[in-house]
Design an enzyme around this catalytic site. Sequence first.
Site, PDB file in Angstrom:
ATOM      1  CB  SER A  42      -0.904  -0.027   1.238  1.00  0.00           C
ATOM      2  OG  SER A  42      -1.361   1.259   1.519  1.00  0.00           O
ATOM      3  CB  VAL A  50      14.964   3.455   9.111  1.00  0.00           C
ATOM      4  CG1 VAL A  50      14.884   4.931   9.386  1.00  0.00           C
ATOM      5  CG2 VAL A  50      13.870   2.694   9.845  1.00  0.00           C
ATOM      6  CB  ALA A  53      23.921   0.234   8.618  1.00  0.00           C
ATOM      7  CE  LYS A  81      28.136  -1.362   9.383  1.00  0.00           C
ATOM      8  NZ  LYS A  81      26.887  -1.933   9.902  1.00  0.00           N
ATOM      9  CG  LEU A 336      10.542  -4.100  10.747  1.00  0.00           C
ATOM     10  CD1 LEU A 336      10.156  -2.668  10.400  1.00  0.00           C
ATOM     11  CD2 LEU A 336      11.599  -4.108  11.851  1.00  0.00           C
ATOM     12  CB  THR A 347      21.293  -7.725  13.328  1.00  0.00           C
ATOM     13  OG1 THR A 347      20.705  -6.930  14.356  1.00  0.00           O
ATOM     14  CG2 THR A 347      22.745  -7.978  13.656  1.00  0.00           C
ATOM     15  CB  ILE A 349      18.750  -6.058   6.201  1.00  0.00           C
ATOM     16  CG1 ILE A 349      17.946  -4.748   6.192  1.00  0.00           C
ATOM     17  CG2 ILE A 349      18.847  -6.650   4.794  1.00  0.00           C
ATOM     18  CD1 ILE A 349      18.575  -3.616   5.404  1.00  0.00           C
TER      19      ILE A 349
HETATM   20  C1  LIG Z   1      14.900   3.019  13.863  1.00  0.00           C
HETATM   21  C2  LIG Z   1      15.221   1.861  12.990  1.00  0.00           C
HETATM   22  C3  LIG Z   1      16.468   1.771  12.380  1.00  0.00           C
HETATM   23  C4  LIG Z   1      16.804   0.668  11.600  1.00  0.00           C
HETATM   24  N1  LIG Z   1      18.041   0.549  11.052  1.00  0.00           N
HETATM   25  C5  LIG Z   1      18.399  -0.604  10.432  1.00  0.00           C
HETATM   26  C6  LIG Z   1      19.696  -0.795   9.912  1.00  0.00           C
HETATM   27  O1  LIG Z   1      20.544   0.088   9.952  1.00  0.00           O
HETATM   28  N2  LIG Z   1      19.985  -1.983   9.342  1.00  0.00           N
HETATM   29  C7  LIG Z   1      19.075  -2.986   9.244  1.00  0.00           C
HETATM   30  O2  LIG Z   1      19.394  -4.078   8.773  1.00  0.00           O
HETATM   31  N3  LIG Z   1      17.814  -2.802   9.658  1.00  0.00           N
HETATM   32  C8  LIG Z   1      17.459  -1.650  10.259  1.00  0.00           C
HETATM   33  N4  LIG Z   1      16.184  -1.480  10.685  1.00  0.00           N
HETATM   34  C9  LIG Z   1      15.180  -2.493  10.388  1.00  0.00           C
HETATM   35  C10 LIG Z   1      14.727  -2.352   8.934  1.00  0.00           C
HETATM   36  O3  LIG Z   1      14.222  -1.058   8.723  1.00  0.00           O
HETATM   37  C11 LIG Z   1      13.660  -3.388   8.626  1.00  0.00           C
HETATM   38  O4  LIG Z   1      14.103  -4.652   9.023  1.00  0.00           O
HETATM   39  C12 LIG Z   1      13.405  -3.433   7.144  1.00  0.00           C
HETATM   40  O5  LIG Z   1      13.139  -2.174   6.643  1.00  0.00           O
HETATM   41  C13 LIG Z   1      12.249  -4.354   6.843  1.00  0.00           C
HETATM   42  O6  LIG Z   1      11.043  -3.761   7.174  1.00  0.00           O
HETATM   43  P1  LIG Z   1       9.723  -4.514   6.733  1.00  0.00           P
HETATM   44  O7  LIG Z   1       9.771  -4.754   5.274  1.00  0.00           O
HETATM   45  O8  LIG Z   1       9.521  -5.671   7.630  1.00  0.00           O
HETATM   46  O9  LIG Z   1       8.571  -3.445   7.089  1.00  0.00           O
HETATM   47  P2  LIG Z   1       8.139  -2.088   6.357  1.00  0.00           P
HETATM   48  O10 LIG Z   1       9.248  -1.388   5.703  1.00  0.00           O
HETATM   49  O11 LIG Z   1       7.356  -1.328   7.377  1.00  0.00           O
HETATM   50  O12 LIG Z   1       7.154  -2.570   5.211  1.00  0.00           O
HETATM   51  C14 LIG Z   1       5.827  -2.966   5.494  1.00  0.00           C
HETATM   52  C15 LIG Z   1       5.064  -3.105   4.193  1.00  0.00           C
HETATM   53  O13 LIG Z   1       3.789  -3.599   4.484  1.00  0.00           O
HETATM   54  C16 LIG Z   1       2.832  -2.794   3.828  1.00  0.00           C
HETATM   55  N5  LIG Z   1       1.583  -2.848   4.580  1.00  0.00           N
HETATM   56  C17 LIG Z   1       1.388  -2.684   5.901  1.00  0.00           C
HETATM   57  N6  LIG Z   1       0.084  -2.791   6.204  1.00  0.00           N
HETATM   58  C18 LIG Z   1      -0.542  -3.046   5.033  1.00  0.00           C
HETATM   59  C19 LIG Z   1      -1.900  -3.237   4.668  1.00  0.00           C
HETATM   60  N7  LIG Z   1      -2.899  -3.183   5.553  1.00  0.00           N
HETATM   61  N8  LIG Z   1      -2.178  -3.457   3.380  1.00  0.00           N
HETATM   62  C20 LIG Z   1      -1.198  -3.507   2.426  1.00  0.00           C
HETATM   63  N9  LIG Z   1       0.092  -3.325   2.716  1.00  0.00           N
HETATM   64  C21 LIG Z   1       0.410  -3.092   4.005  1.00  0.00           C
HETATM   65  C22 LIG Z   1       3.458  -1.420   3.791  1.00  0.00           C
HETATM   66  O14 LIG Z   1       2.854  -0.594   2.814  1.00  0.00           O
HETATM   67  C23 LIG Z   1       4.882  -1.796   3.449  1.00  0.00           C
HETATM   68  O15 LIG Z   1       5.005  -2.001   2.063  1.00  0.00           O
HETATM   69  C24 LIG Z   1      15.835  -0.349  11.418  1.00  0.00           C
HETATM   70  C25 LIG Z   1      14.562  -0.224  11.976  1.00  0.00           C
HETATM   71  C26 LIG Z   1      14.250   0.861  12.763  1.00  0.00           C
HETATM   72  C27 LIG Z   1      12.884   0.957  13.363  1.00  0.00           C
END
Ligand SMILES: Cc1cc2nc3c(=O)[nH]c(=O)nc-3n(C[C@H](O)[C@H](O)[C@H](O)COP(=O)(O)OP(=O)(O)OC[C@H]3O[C@@H](n4cnc5c(N)ncnc54)[C@H](O)[C@@H]3O)c2cc1C
Length: 505
Positions: A42, A50, A53, A81, A336, A347, A349
Amino acid sequence: MSIKSPIKSVVIAGGGTAGWMAAAALSRMLDSSEVDITLVESEAIGTVGVGEATIPNIATFNKMLGIEERDFMANTHATIKYGIEFVGWTKDGESYFHPFGTHGRDMMGMSFHQFWRKMHALGKASRIETYSATAMAAKQGKACLPSRDRNSLMSTLAHAYQFDAGRYAAFLRKYSENNGVTRVEGKITNVDVNSESGFIETLLLDNGKTLSGEFFIDCTGFRALLTEKVMETSFRDWSHWLPCNSALAVGSEKLPDSPPYTRATAREAGWQWQIPLQHRTGNGHVYCSDFMSDQLADEILLKTLASAPLASPKQLRFTTGQREKMWTKNCLALGLSGGFLEPLESTSIYLIQAGISRLLALFPDTGFNATEIDEYNKLMDLEFAQVRDFLILHYVANERRGEPFWDYVRNMSIPDSLKRKIDLFKGRGRYFRYDGDLFTETSWIAVFLGQNIVPEGYNPLVDSLPEKEVENRLNAMRAELAQAVPQMPEHDVFLSRYCPAPKSE
Ligand SMILES: Cc1cc2nc3c(=O)[nH]c(=O)nc-3n(C[C@H](O)[C@H](O)[C@H](O)COP(=O)(O)OP(=O)(O)OC[C@H]3O[C@@H](n4cnc5c(N)ncnc54)[C@H](O)[C@@H]3O)c2cc1C
């Protein structure tokens, strides 16, 4: 019979880093004429934005996808890095470097740090990081590919990347779509579950579309839409060990000479990151809201940026921990949605990558074998617990006395698994990597010593090599690095030659 028919349709909910990494890997491994892979995301919700790294393991993931390093780095505006500089983690004014690669050269089959420990106590060795090619390159702002000459210390250079998370997801999206993945735009508003089996059957979107599938991968980020809301999988909360629960993230202008490393600077109730990319700098302040207000955290972040901010800081909240079960029935939590360990050692990713590689090793059929699912959950529990322990080490071994947050983490009880590791190291500097521990001996040693946990002694077998011989060898290693590292190109020069970002962007 336990063997059932193959999976024909996979639905990935969410298109952040986790969603697109899963889509890319599955589209590489599954035959698109046999299996439909659909990803729904979405734009209105967006991604966490974020996660810039990484640790060196990501190169293995890219290799599995057949992606060239230069191509990947150029498209994600990545920098090299070499590790993390920890500033103020023992006390203000002190710092240390956690490098990838190794420290020095092992001798007689024994770890380098054992010999180093003896010579350092005698005043005949400098800080351990001065024997690491990777740390020395980082400190001097240099970068190049490792030497192919295995006899050279320059062959021990090891790197990960710092990249733009949005561009990485876009890069993997293109890759996945080229491999036959279907992307659907829309917000998931409802989920149909089979009333008998409890298996997910269909996702319903706000635009009226429906997505049916046999296997669902929940990549919806902190929302954990399928895992928490539908499968009702509980969360293992580790915030008593890792109490930071908030972050403010902001981009700032590119630094004049991009350092080839991430910096983590301790602050009053947490720490601040600085991640240099080719086109800008990523910054963030991670803190515990029980010990610091959002307003003060925001002020500290903006006041201490090394370059002008490009926007206002974005607030993020989290709880450190993991799902009791990453995989339940036909729903697997990745990224997440499966858990979060704060970003101190970059860690998250990697944990997505680990989840994907375990999934590939245990890819289900329509029978969803319970023993295999259980095995997946056990393996991921181990991954998370090992990373957790390594992170806690940074906090518990601090000397920032008189600051309530740091006093708390220094005095908290820690997991037995970490306590055993610390006790073992404190004696004669012993460390053993087992159960597939993610972090290498170099990493643990760098953080033990960096946090001023110095062993009382060393392995007695070290004395079998004459002291003068050890001294000569250590001096030769330093001399080799003193000669080779200054000849490396400046980091920015290396990037402009090796992987410049496309001109149009
Ligand atoms: C402060 C912070 C710093 C970080 N720094 C690092 C770092 O340096 N190195 C590292 O390895 N990791 C880091 N991370 C972790 C990293 O950001 C995540 O592991 C990575 O971005 C994966 O996120 P994700 O894809 O699980 O979730 P998100 O990026 O949140 O993606 C979620 C997806 O689900 C979709 N979605 C949600 N609800 C719905 C719905 N109802 N309908 C349709 N789609 C939906 C969203 O649109 C999005 O596309 C950090 C995290 C935080 C919080």
